[in-house]
Design a protein around this motif. Structure first.
Motif, PDB file in Angstrom:
ATOM      1  N   THR A   1       0.837  -1.197   0.000  1.00 11.69           N
ATOM      2  CA  THR A   1       0.000   0.000   0.000  1.00 11.69           C
ATOM      3  C   THR A   1       0.878   1.255   0.000  1.00 11.69           C
ATOM      4  OG1 THR A   1      -1.676  -1.214   1.236  1.00 11.69           O
ATOM      5  CG2 THR A   1      -1.880   1.183   1.210  1.00 11.69           C
ATOM      6  N   HIS A   2       1.923   1.210   0.788  1.00  8.55           N
ATOM      7  CA  HIS A   2       2.839   2.342   0.863  1.00  8.55           C
ATOM      8  C   HIS A   2       3.490   2.600  -0.501  1.00  8.55           C
ATOM      9  CE1 HIS A   2       5.146   5.105   3.362  1.00  8.55           C
ATOM     10  NE2 HIS A   2       6.136   4.866   2.530  1.00  8.55           N
ATOM     11  N   GLN A   3       3.938   1.522  -1.143  1.00  9.61           N
ATOM     12  CA  GLN A   3       4.559   1.653  -2.462  1.00  9.61           C
ATOM     13  C   GLN A   3       3.531   2.138  -3.493  1.00  9.61           C
ATOM     14  OE1 GLN A   3       6.601  -2.069  -3.230  1.00  9.61           O
ATOM     15  NE2 GLN A   3       8.464  -1.027  -3.877  1.00  9.61           N
ATOM     16  N   GLY A   4       2.292   1.722  -3.311  1.00 11.92           N
ATOM     17  CA  GLY A   4       1.214   2.174  -4.187  1.00 11.92           C
ATOM     18  C   GLY A   4       0.884   3.640  -3.985  1.00 11.92           C
ATOM     19  N   LEU A   5       1.037   4.118  -2.758  1.00 14.85           N
ATOM     20  CA  LEU A   5       0.826   5.551  -2.492  1.00 14.85           C
ATOM     21  C   LEU A   5       1.925   6.385  -3.155  1.00 14.85           C
ATOM     22  CD1 LEU A   5      -0.401   5.872   1.209  1.00 14.85           C
ATOM     23  CD2 LEU A   5      -1.562   6.724  -0.839  1.00 14.85           C
ATOM     24  N   GLY A   6       3.136   5.849  -3.178  1.00 17.13           N
ATOM     25  CA  GLY A   6       4.217   6.533  -3.883  1.00 17.13           C
ATOM     26  C   GLY A   6       3.897   6.668  -5.371  1.00 17.13           C
ATOM     27  N   TYR A   7       3.378   5.583  -5.934  1.00 19.25           N
ATOM     28  CA  TYR A   7       2.960   5.574  -7.346  1.00 19.25           C
ATOM     29  C   TYR A   7       1.854   6.600  -7.576  1.00 19.25           C
ATOM     30  CZ  TYR A   7       1.721   3.049 -11.755  1.00 19.25           C
ATOM     31  OH  TYR A   7       1.489   2.660 -13.054  1.00 19.25           O
ATOM     32  N   ALA A   8       0.968   6.720  -6.601  1.00 22.18           N
ATOM     33  CA  ALA A   8      -0.162   7.648  -6.720  1.00 22.18           C
ATOM     34  C   ALA A   8       0.293   9.103  -6.650  1.00 22.18           C
ATOM     35  CB  ALA A   8      -1.181   7.369  -5.611  1.00 22.18           C
ATOM     36  N   LEU A   9       1.236   9.395  -5.777  1.00 27.10           N
ATOM     37  CA  LEU A   9       1.460  10.794  -5.390  1.00 27.10           C
ATOM     38  C   LEU A   9       2.777  11.414  -5.824  1.00 27.10           C
ATOM     39  CD1 LEU A   9       0.044  10.573  -1.760  1.00 27.10           C
ATOM     40  CD2 LEU A   9      -1.132  11.371  -3.810  1.00 27.10           C
ATOM     41  N   THR A  10       3.861  10.665  -5.814  1.00 24.49           N
ATOM     42  CA  THR A  10       5.158  11.334  -6.010  1.00 24.49           C
ATOM     43  C   THR A  10       6.102  10.684  -7.007  1.00 24.49           C
ATOM     44  OG1 THR A  10       6.198  10.086  -4.215  1.00 24.49           O
ATOM     45  CG2 THR A  10       5.177  12.192  -3.617  1.00 24.49           C
ATOM     46  N   GLU A  11       5.998   9.401  -7.238  1.00 18.76           N
ATOM     47  CA  GLU A  11       7.084   8.718  -7.935  1.00 18.76           C
ATOM     48  C   GLU A  11       6.967   8.787  -9.455  1.00 18.76           C
ATOM     49  OE1 GLU A  11       8.340   4.883  -6.482  1.00 18.76           O
ATOM     50  OE2 GLU A  11       7.280   5.232  -4.605  1.00 18.76           O
ATOM     51  N   GLU A  12       8.043   9.217 -10.089  1.00 17.23           N
ATOM     52  CA  GLU A  12       8.117   9.187 -11.548  1.00 17.23           C
ATOM     53  C   GLU A  12       9.571   9.327 -11.952  1.00 17.23           C
ATOM     54  OE1 GLU A  12       6.041  12.283 -13.751  1.00 17.23           O
ATOM     55  OE2 GLU A  12       6.121  11.009 -15.540  1.00 17.23           O
ATOM     56  N   LEU A  13      10.075   8.322 -12.637  1.00 18.83           N
ATOM     57  CA  LEU A  13      11.440   8.383 -13.138  1.00 18.83           C
ATOM     58  C   LEU A  13      11.377   9.058 -14.505  1.00 18.83           C
ATOM     59  CD1 LEU A  13      14.347   7.567 -12.546  1.00 18.83           C
ATOM     60  CD2 LEU A  13      13.843   5.313 -13.505  1.00 18.83           C
ATOM     61  N   ILE A  14      12.081  10.183 -14.620  1.00 18.48           N
ATOM     62  CA  ILE A  14      11.953  11.006 -15.821  1.00 18.48           C
ATOM     63  C   ILE A  14      13.165  10.824 -16.735  1.00 18.48           C
ATOM     64  CG2 ILE A  14      11.762  13.390 -16.660  1.00 18.48           C
ATOM     65  CD1 ILE A  14      10.430  13.968 -13.852  1.00 18.48           C
ATOM     66  N   VAL A  15      12.883  10.630 -18.023  1.00 16.68           N
ATOM     67  CA  VAL A  15      13.924  10.499 -19.038  1.00 16.68           C
ATOM     68  C   VAL A  15      13.880  11.762 -19.900  1.00 16.68           C
ATOM     69  CG1 VAL A  15      14.802   9.059 -20.920  1.00 16.68           C
ATOM     70  CG2 VAL A  15      13.477   8.006 -19.083  1.00 16.68           C
ATOM     71  N   ASP A  16      15.017  12.434 -20.073  1.00 13.56           N
ATOM     72  CA  ASP A  16      14.986  13.659 -20.888  1.00 13.56           C
ATOM     73  C   ASP A  16      15.082  13.342 -22.380  1.00 13.56           C
ATOM     74  OD1 ASP A  16      17.652  13.343 -21.618  1.00 13.56           O
ATOM     75  OD2 ASP A  16      18.407  14.902 -20.281  1.00 13.56           O
ATOM     76  N   GLU A  17      15.074  14.372 -23.228  1.00 17.13           N
ATOM     77  CA  GLU A  17      15.038  14.168 -24.688  1.00 17.13           C
ATOM     78  C   GLU A  17      16.276  13.427 -25.180  1.00 17.13           C
ATOM     79  OE1 GLU A  17      15.457  18.053 -23.975  1.00 17.13           O
ATOM     80  OE2 GLU A  17      13.966  17.167 -22.632  1.00 17.13           O
ATOM     81  N   GLY A  18      17.354  13.514 -24.410  1.00 17.59           N
ATOM     82  CA  GLY A  18      18.574  12.812 -24.800  1.00 17.59           C
ATOM     83  C   GLY A  18      18.656  11.393 -24.245  1.00 17.59           C
ATOM     84  N   GLY A  19      17.556  10.942 -23.599  1.00 15.85           N
ATOM     85  CA  GLY A  19      17.531   9.581 -23.068  1.00 15.85           C
ATOM     86  C   GLY A  19      18.202   9.434 -21.723  1.00 15.85           C
ATOM     87  N   VAL A  20      18.518  10.557 -21.078  1.00 16.41           N
ATOM     88  CA  VAL A  20      19.220  10.525 -19.792  1.00 16.41           C
ATOM     89  C   VAL A  20      18.199  10.582 -18.648  1.00 16.41           C
ATOM     90  CG1 VAL A  20      20.882  11.762 -18.315  1.00 16.41           C
ATOM     91  CG2 VAL A  20      21.218  11.680 -20.804  1.00 16.41           C
ATOM     92  N   LEU A  21      18.419   9.761 -17.618  1.00 12.59           N
ATOM     93  CA  LEU A  21      17.542   9.823 -16.444  1.00 12.59           C
ATOM     94  C   LEU A  21      17.797  11.138 -15.715  1.00 12.59           C
ATOM     95  CD1 LEU A  21      17.701   6.218 -14.930  1.00 12.59           C
ATOM     96  CD2 LEU A  21      16.029   7.186 -16.528  1.00 12.59           C
ATOM     97  N   VAL A  22      16.731  11.912 -15.532  1.00 10.11           N
ATOM     98  CA  VAL A  22      16.854  13.227 -14.902  1.00 10.11           C
ATOM     99  C   VAL A  22      16.978  13.083 -13.383  1.00 10.11           C
ATOM    100  CG1 VAL A  22      15.597  15.391 -14.475  1.00 10.11           C
ATOM    101  CG2 VAL A  22      15.583  14.356 -16.765  1.00 10.11           C
ATOM    102  N   ASN A  23      16.255  12.126 -12.840  1.00 11.46           N
ATOM    103  CA  ASN A  23      16.183  12.008 -11.381  1.00 11.46           C
ATOM    104  C   ASN A  23      16.512  10.595 -10.912  1.00 11.46           C
ATOM    105  OD1 ASN A  23      13.881  10.974 -12.558  1.00 11.46           O
ATOM    106  ND2 ASN A  23      12.486  11.697 -10.963  1.00 11.46           N
ATOM    107  N   GLY A  24      17.480   9.974 -11.574  1.00 12.58           N
ATOM    108  CA  GLY A  24      17.831   8.595 -11.242  1.00 12.58           C
ATOM    109  C   GLY A  24      18.744   8.480 -10.038  1.00 12.58           C
ATOM    110  N   ASN A  25      18.322   9.016  -8.922  1.00 17.65           N
ATOM    111  CA  ASN A  25      19.056   8.881  -7.659  1.00 17.65           C
ATOM    112  C   ASN A  25      18.076   9.135  -6.522  1.00 17.65           C
ATOM    113  OD1 ASN A  25      19.212  11.836  -6.699  1.00 17.65           O
ATOM    114  ND2 ASN A  25      19.876  11.942  -8.830  1.00 17.65           N
ATOM    115  N   LEU A  26      18.461   8.725  -5.327  1.00 20.30           N
ATOM    116  CA  LEU A  26      17.501   8.784  -4.214  1.00 20.30           C
ATOM    117  C   LEU A  26      17.276  10.200  -3.686  1.00 20.30           C
ATOM    118  CD1 LEU A  26      18.182   5.525  -2.168  1.00 20.30           C
ATOM    119  CD2 LEU A  26      16.268   6.039  -3.682  1.00 20.30           C
ATOM    120  N   MET A  27      18.116  11.169  -4.111  1.00 25.41           N
ATOM    121  CA  MET A  27      17.865  12.562  -3.730  1.00 25.41           C
ATOM    122  C   MET A  27      16.675  13.120  -4.523  1.00 25.41           C
ATOM    123  SD  MET A  27      19.730  13.884  -1.390  1.00 25.41           S
ATOM    124  CE  MET A  27      19.733  15.655  -1.683  1.00 25.41           C
TER     125      MET A  27
END
Ligand code: SMO
Length: 767
Positions: A660-686
């Motif tokens: 449920t907790h992991q599902g709440l993350g999916y609902a509210l905050t979590e999104e791994l973003i890939v930029d136009e160059g294919g680079v992960l923008v936020n691929g770290n725990l910060m």
């Protein structure tokens, strides 16, 4: 009838103390003499033909081995493609190459972060420094990092063996959806998009390979399926399976990412070329790019409704981002499609799911395996439809839930929905569904309530082209203790403890005398792996069957010794005794020793039957939305789940709460973003905003127990359903609070505010 002494009790986890004290050993903790450290050189380009020059790395300090496209053929003859999901031995013919299968060090890279070289050196620092010195030349190709670009881009296809970037299309159709929609009283429709989500397990992915003195290669890994991993690795390196031993040390979480090979092939390749033990551990940023994520999806969903307010049909067109390689994606595609039709009785349906290759990191298995995407869309459409016909969402769901008694599962057993009805009843009563809500504390807040529900399975038995099998061996020792050999993977689920409970109660011994050995392809019978909510149900069946056979052997041996008919004997508390004469018996320890002197070793193996069991879950959420800022607070989150039997209530509550907790993350905050160059923008725990234990509301968990006759002591699968429901429950609460439908996850304040602004400029949805 078996007497239960530990089943149903909150038995302390067998791994609790070592994990709390920090003595439990994970891959990164294991030290072996002569061990080398590995590092990978990863691609900077999303799509390019590469030329790799190993020489600068070879001459770097401490380097003992380097591999790239130029040299990989020495250990993997022919550089064969393979399935990182390790399902390629289940193909017919086995290991039949498929478009999008992965290749170690291909001459073409397809995502930023794809390994192009691997280095083994004496220290981790030296390995990393040398990996950075590998000279990689890129001849860039046009890249497509979004679903839209990949479909539109016909100049360059990502895999030459197919003619476009459409990897696969799966369609399920029932009834006559065209007529249903043509004759509908009304149609509701909406577009959805769901994010790339990352597992964020605590332990960084790693693997240690040790060449053993007998010539075998030991692969120590957090992999969720040692047997499947062994088959694929043996195929990849053209070595016999007997030369490979795949073993689990302790595992710091996996959530699906470790159901695929990631670090293992590189560590094994380097160990084969150097002849030394090699350990490869990913950095956290490597973990984001180098292990598989949840598939992003865009979808259009429509429902047709009759004048009586009944759903007559559903249509969905979904496009799913596979990333650069195939792996689990074909199976996930099918789950996405099928899950639209698991919960409700909808007579006419047309669900099409299209998988697309893109130049992004590989998507694969993540707890729920396609369920969260389609359940979000379907469950939100249920509320939109219920509101359009003026029916309460709970009543609307009850009206449409699947029918009792229809043939279900691999054996066509009649579907038993009593667990579903009970789950719904407990959820609505606990939450006070019909009660009016207290007003929010401030005037700029709006309060709303939402619910969502789903039905899921216990394992994958019945899916075409797949194996769902677990074996267990029960060994009685001379001191009365029991070794339980089963390849159940302890990745945080408490499985070693719950299986020991099942084994102990079936045998009639104390739970503390049973030890579940760690999964080891050389010592434990075949197991399909820890996935698909299957371990407790499937391994539990095998354990119960093997323990039943061992108990029968115990009674037969004791019958000889005690000169009492076996049918008149029973076992409890580690003593075999005559029914009705508890004083006349023999301890299990004594029995084991004396049986051995007569040439009988009490060791029994058994396997699961070909079965499956349906499970049910219902969530309710209450939210407050700040209409000035779009900020959303979840006040209450209730998760109710039918688990059949709670073998260990503390453990299964933890599973439901965690999901449920992991599902709440999916609902509210979590999104791994890939930029136009294919680079992960936020691929770290910060920057990747995974939710921490202290975030969000206290999750209320209610267990419902409707035992399934095929489960061990009635238990069913429990690990996944609750990750699918927070997102739709919260989106439905938003709809209730402010009458806007927000269909893009995560539900960020920006999106909510934009939707509120839009609503104020037109009238919004019917309410
Ligand atoms: S996503 Mo799981 O390893 O079935």
């Amino acid at each position: 009838m078996i007497e239960t002494r530990s089943v149903g009790r909150r038995v302390e986890r067998v791994d609790a103390l070592s994990k709390a004290l920090g003595t439990a050993a994970y891959v990164e903790d294991i030290q072996v003499p002569g061990m080398l450290h590995a590092a990978l050189t990863r691609s900077f380009s999303p799509h390019a033909v590469v030329t790799v020059e190993e020489a600068p790395a070879r001459s770097a300090p401490g380097v003992e081995g380097v591999l790239s496209s130029a040299t990989i053929g020495t250990v993997a003859p022919g550089g064969p493609s393979f399935d990182p999901a390790c399902h390629d031995f289940e193909r017919d013919p086995a290991f039949d190459p498929q478009p999008g299968d992965f290749r170690l060090f291909d001459r073409r890279v397809r995502y930023v972060g794809e390994p192009v070289a691997a280095v083994a050196a004496r220290t981790r620092k030296e390995a990393q420094a040398a990996a950075d010195r590998v000279d990689v030349r890129y001849r860039p190709l046009t890249s497509a990092v979004s679903i839209e670009d990949a479909i539109a881009m016909d100049a360059v296809v990502i895999h030459d063996s197919i003619s476009s970037n459409i990897a696969d299309t799966f369609r399920v159709a029932t009834g006559d959806p065209e007529s249903a929609f043509a004759g509908a009283d009304r149609v509701v429709e909406s577009g959805f998009d769901t994010p790339r989500q990352k597992q964020c397990q605590l332990e960084p992915t790693g693997c240690l390979v040790i060449p053993a003195t007998d010539g075998r290669m030991e692969v120590w890994t957090s992999h969720q399926s040692p047997h499947r991993a062994r088959s694929t690795l043996a195929h990849l390196f053209s070595i016999p399976e007997t030369r490979l031993r795949v073993v689990n040390p302790e595992i710091g979480g996996a959530f699906g990412k470790a159901d695929a090979l990631t670090a293992e092939p590189y560590a094994l390749a380097l160990s084969l070329v150097t002849g030394s033990p090699v350990r490869l551990v990913f950095s956290r940023t490597e973990d984001f790019v180098g292990t598989e994520a949840r598939h992003p999806m865009v979808a259009e969903v429509a429902m047709s409704l009759s004048a009586e307010g009944l759903i007559t049909g559903v249509k969905a067109r979904c496009r799913v981002d596979w990333g650069a390689y195939r792996s689990h994606s074909p199976r996930v595609l099918r789950v996405i499609a099928n899950q639209f039709l698991q919960t409700y009785d909808i007579p006419n349906a047309d669900i099409e799911v299209v998988g697309v290759f893109t130049n992004t990191p590989v998507a694969g298995a993540f707890r729920g395996y396609g369920g969260p995407q389609s359940v979000f869309a379907l469950e939100h459409m249920m509320d939109v439809a219920a509101r359009s016909v003026g029916v309460d969402p709970l009543a609307f769901r009850k009206r449409h839930r699947m029918r009792d008694g229809v043939p279900w599962g691999p054996q066509g057993r009649p579907l038993d929905l009593s667990g579903f009805d009970e789950t719904l009843r407990v959820a609505s009563e606990t939450f006070g569904w019909g009660d009016s809500t207290a007003p929010p504390p401030e005037s700029h807040l709006r309060r709303g309530r939402g619910m969502a529900m789903t039905s899921w399975k216990s394992g994958i038995a019945g899916k075409p082209g797949s194996i769902d099998l677990s074996g267990a061996t029960v060994c009685l020792n001379r001191d009365g203790t029991v070794d339980l050999r089963v390849a159940a993977i302890e990745m945080g689920t408490g499985i070693r403890t719950t299986l020991a409970q099942i084994c102990a109660d079936t045998l009639g011994v104390a739970v503390g005398s049973v030890r579940t050995v760690p999964a080891d392809s050389a010592a434990t019978p075949f197991d399909s792996g820890a996935n698909a909510s299957r371990s407790l149900y499937r391994c539990g069946q095998a354990v119960m069957a093997a323990a039943t056979k061992a108990r029968d052997r115990m009674l037969a041996s004791a019958a000889d010794i005690l000169e009492v008919d076996a049918a008149d004997l029973t076992v409890a508390d580690g003593v075999v005794f005559a029914v009705g004469a508890p004083g006349y018996g023999i301890s299990v320890a004594d029995l084991a020793r004396r049986a051995l002197m007569k040439g009988v070793d009490i060791v029994e193996t058994a396997y699961t039957e070909f079965e499956n069991a349906p499970t049910y879950a219902v969530h309710c959420a209450e939210v407050d939305i700040d209409i000035d800022t779009g900020e959303l607070t979840v006040n209450r989150m209730l998760a109710v789940q039918d688990v059949g039997t709670a073998i260990n209530p503390t453990i299964v509550e933890g599973q439901i709460e965690g999901a449920t907790h992991q599902g709440l993350g999916y609902a509210l905050t979590e999104e791994l973003i890939v930029d136009e160059g294919g680079v992960l923008v936020n691929g770290n725990l910060m920057d990747y905003t995974v939710t921490y234990a202290g975030d969000g509301p206290t999750i209320e968990v209610q267990i419902v127990e409707c035992p399934d006759p095929t489960g061990p002591f009635g238990a069913k699968g429990a690990g996944e359903p609750s990750i699918m429901l927070p997102a739709p429950a919260v989106a439905n609460a938003v709809l209730d609070a402010v009458r806007v439908s927000v269909t893009s996850l995560p539900l960020t304040p920006e999106k909510l505010l934009a939707a509120l602004t839009d609503r104020n400029s037109d009238e919004g949805l019917p309410v």
